[in-house]
Design a protein around this motif. Structure first.
Motif, mmCIF file in Angstrom:
data_model
loop_
_atom_site.group_PDB
_atom_site.id
_atom_site.type_symbol
_atom_site.label_atom_id
_atom_site.label_comp_id
_atom_site.label_asym_id
_atom_site.label_seq_id
_atom_site.Cartn_x
_atom_site.Cartn_y
_atom_site.Cartn_z
ATOM 1 N N ASN A 116 0.847 -1.193 0.000
ATOM 2 C CA ASN A 116 0.000 0.000 0.000
ATOM 3 C C ASN A 116 0.880 1.240 0.000
ATOM 4 O O ASN A 116 1.842 1.325 0.775
ATOM 5 N N VAL A 117 0.555 2.190 -0.845
ATOM 6 C CA VAL A 117 1.370 3.401 -0.953
ATOM 7 C C VAL A 117 1.193 4.258 0.298
ATOM 8 O O VAL A 117 0.087 4.445 0.800
ATOM 9 N N LEU A 118 2.322 4.764 0.819
ATOM 10 C CA LEU A 118 2.328 5.604 2.008
ATOM 11 C C LEU A 118 2.715 7.044 1.702
ATOM 12 O O LEU A 118 2.279 7.966 2.379
ATOM 13 N N GLU A 119 3.565 7.205 0.699
ATOM 14 C CA GLU A 119 4.072 8.547 0.390
ATOM 15 C C GLU A 119 4.554 8.603 -1.049
ATOM 16 O O GLU A 119 5.133 7.639 -1.557
ATOM 17 N N ILE A 120 4.311 9.745 -1.678
ATOM 18 C CA ILE A 120 4.844 10.027 -3.010
ATOM 19 C C ILE A 120 5.503 11.391 -2.912
ATOM 20 O O ILE A 120 4.868 12.363 -2.520
ATOM 21 N N ASP A 121 6.769 11.465 -3.256
ATOM 22 C CA ASP A 121 7.507 12.705 -3.088
ATOM 23 C C ASP A 121 8.255 13.034 -4.375
ATOM 24 O O ASP A 121 9.027 12.214 -4.879
ATOM 25 N N GLY A 122 8.002 14.226 -4.900
ATOM 26 C CA GLY A 122 8.704 14.701 -6.089
ATOM 27 C C GLY A 122 9.831 15.619 -5.680
ATOM 28 O O GLY A 122 9.643 16.812 -5.577
ATOM 29 N N HIS A 123 10.997 15.066 -5.398
ATOM 30 C CA HIS A 123 12.142 15.863 -4.977
ATOM 31 C C HIS A 123 12.520 16.882 -6.050
ATOM 32 O O HIS A 123 12.294 16.668 -7.236
ATOM 33 N N LYS A 124 13.090 17.976 -5.618
ATOM 34 C CA LYS A 124 13.544 19.044 -6.513
ATOM 35 C C LYS A 124 12.391 19.598 -7.351
ATOM 36 O O LYS A 124 12.532 19.863 -8.526
ATOM 37 N N ASN A 125 11.231 19.708 -6.718
ATOM 38 C CA ASN A 125 10.042 20.282 -7.363
ATOM 39 C C ASN A 125 9.585 19.538 -8.607
ATOM 40 O O ASN A 125 9.076 20.129 -9.548
ATOM 41 N N VAL A 126 9.777 18.249 -8.631
ATOM 42 C CA VAL A 126 9.239 17.412 -9.699
ATOM 43 C C VAL A 126 7.787 17.118 -9.353
ATOM 44 O O VAL A 126 7.488 16.696 -8.243
ATOM 45 N N THR A 127 6.885 17.369 -10.282
ATOM 46 C CA THR A 127 5.475 17.127 -9.993
ATOM 47 C C THR A 127 5.162 15.641 -10.087
ATOM 48 O O THR A 127 5.762 14.904 -10.854
ATOM 49 N N ILE A 128 4.200 15.243 -9.262
ATOM 50 C CA ILE A 128 3.760 13.852 -9.271
ATOM 51 C C ILE A 128 2.422 13.764 -9.998
ATOM 52 O O ILE A 128 1.668 14.742 -10.031
ATOM 53 N N PRO A 129 2.115 12.628 -10.588
ATOM 54 C CA PRO A 129 0.838 12.503 -11.299
ATOM 55 C C PRO A 129 -0.338 12.571 -10.319
ATOM 56 O O PRO A 129 -0.403 11.803 -9.369
ATOM 57 N N VAL A 130 -1.245 13.494 -10.555
ATOM 58 C CA VAL A 130 -2.396 13.673 -9.672
ATOM 59 C C VAL A 130 -3.230 12.399 -9.630
ATOM 60 O O VAL A 130 -3.794 12.041 -8.597
ATOM 61 N N ALA A 131 -3.283 11.680 -10.722
ATOM 62 C CA ALA A 131 -4.071 10.447 -10.779
ATOM 63 C C ALA A 131 -3.574 9.393 -9.792
ATOM 64 O O ALA A 131 -4.306 8.461 -9.463
ATOM 65 N N ALA A 132 -2.346 9.528 -9.296
ATOM 66 C CA ALA A 132 -1.803 8.578 -8.330
ATOM 67 C C ALA A 132 -2.345 8.809 -6.923
ATOM 68 O O ALA A 132 -2.180 7.978 -6.039
ATOM 69 N N LEU A 133 -3.013 9.943 -6.716
ATOM 70 C CA LEU A 133 -3.560 10.275 -5.402
ATOM 71 C C LEU A 133 -4.929 9.625 -5.218
ATOM 72 O O LEU A 133 -5.588 9.255 -6.190
ATOM 73 N N PRO A 134 -5.382 9.513 -3.969
ATOM 74 C CA PRO A 134 -6.737 8.981 -3.738
ATOM 75 C C PRO A 134 -7.791 9.819 -4.468
ATOM 76 O O PRO A 134 -7.662 11.048 -4.567
ATOM 77 N N SER A 135 -8.828 9.169 -4.971
ATOM 78 C CA SER A 135 -9.825 9.830 -5.824
ATOM 79 C C SER A 135 -10.516 11.011 -5.146
ATOM 80 O O SER A 135 -10.832 12.006 -5.803
ATOM 81 N N GLU A 136 -10.758 10.943 -3.846
ATOM 82 C CA GLU A 136 -11.400 12.056 -3.143
ATOM 83 C C GLU A 136 -10.518 13.304 -3.179
ATOM 84 O O GLU A 136 -11.003 14.423 -3.337
ATOM 85 N N ILE A 137 -9.228 13.114 -3.026
ATOM 86 C CA ILE A 137 -8.285 14.237 -3.056
ATOM 87 C C ILE A 137 -8.174 14.779 -4.476
ATOM 88 O O ILE A 137 -8.130 15.998 -4.682
ATOM 89 N N VAL A 138 -8.170 13.902 -5.455
ATOM 90 C CA VAL A 138 -8.133 14.336 -6.855
ATOM 91 C C VAL A 138 -9.343 15.217 -7.152
ATOM 92 O O VAL A 138 -9.209 16.293 -7.758
ATOM 93 N N SER A 139 -10.515 14.794 -6.716
ATOM 94 C CA SER A 139 -11.738 15.590 -6.943
ATOM 95 C C SER A 139 -11.625 16.959 -6.297
ATOM 96 O O SER A 139 -11.987 17.977 -6.901
ATOM 97 N N TYR A 140 -11.128 17.003 -5.060
ATOM 98 C CA TYR A 140 -10.965 18.285 -4.363
ATOM 99 C C TYR A 140 -9.995 19.191 -5.125
ATOM 100 O O TYR A 140 -10.269 20.374 -5.327
ATOM 101 N N LEU A 141 -8.881 18.642 -5.546
ATOM 102 C CA LEU A 141 -7.889 19.438 -6.270
ATOM 103 C C LEU A 141 -8.444 19.951 -7.596
ATOM 104 O O LEU A 141 -8.225 21.116 -7.949
#
Length: 145
Positions: free
Chosen positions: A79-104
């Motif tokens: 189970n994923v615990l953390e996703i971190d884009g070091h040096k200001n690398v963006t992470i894919p929003v789709a990788a986040l939980p769906s409720e958070i994606v909807s809020y964003l």
């Protein structure tokens, strides 16, 4: 001097026993492999580390580092615990939980996400502009931190 070298060698060997590194996902649980395949299929894996159980790493069992600077941590079940884009690398929003994606999508449609972290009592998202958003375990928005 010889005693110092022997002691240093022993300490380094002891420290290296707890972490096993590779550059494939073969040893990851199926859940973690599926997550990577779904959200990071085009990213090149730089390193996969398995943290041994005797080390103190909260719940983090596996760390996957990609060549683009993104790091994803998983628990022992994959189970994923953390996703971190070091040096200001963006992470894919789709990788986040769906409720958070909807809020964003509703409240920050143009925002770039640089990290997501699942904690004991909630979740936190950091945006490229430094804004930190807190959510409960179910993904309901709580506050801007």
């Amino acid at each position: 001097m010889k005693k110092v070298n022997v002691m240093l060698s022993g300490i380094l060997m002891f420290m290296s026993v707890g972490v096993f590194a590779q550059n494939t996902t073969d040893k990851l649980p199926a859940t973690a492999q599926e997550f990577i395949s779904q959200h990071f299929s085009s990213a090149t894996i730089k390193e996969v580390q398995e943290n041994s159980s005797w080390q103190i790493w909260e719940d983090e069992k596996y760390e996957v580092r990609f060549a683009n600077g993104i790091e994803v941590d998983f628990d022992k079940n994959g189970n994923v615990l953390e996703i971190d884009g070091h040096k200001n690398v963006t992470i894919p929003v789709a990788a986040l939980p769906s409720e958070i994606v909807s809020y964003l999508q509703s409240n920050y449609p143009d925002a770039k996400v640089v990290s997501w972290d699942k904690q004991d009592k909630g979740q936190e998202v950091e945006l490229m502009d430094g804004t930190e958003l807190e959510f409960d375990q179910d993904g309901s928005f709580l506050k801007i931190d």
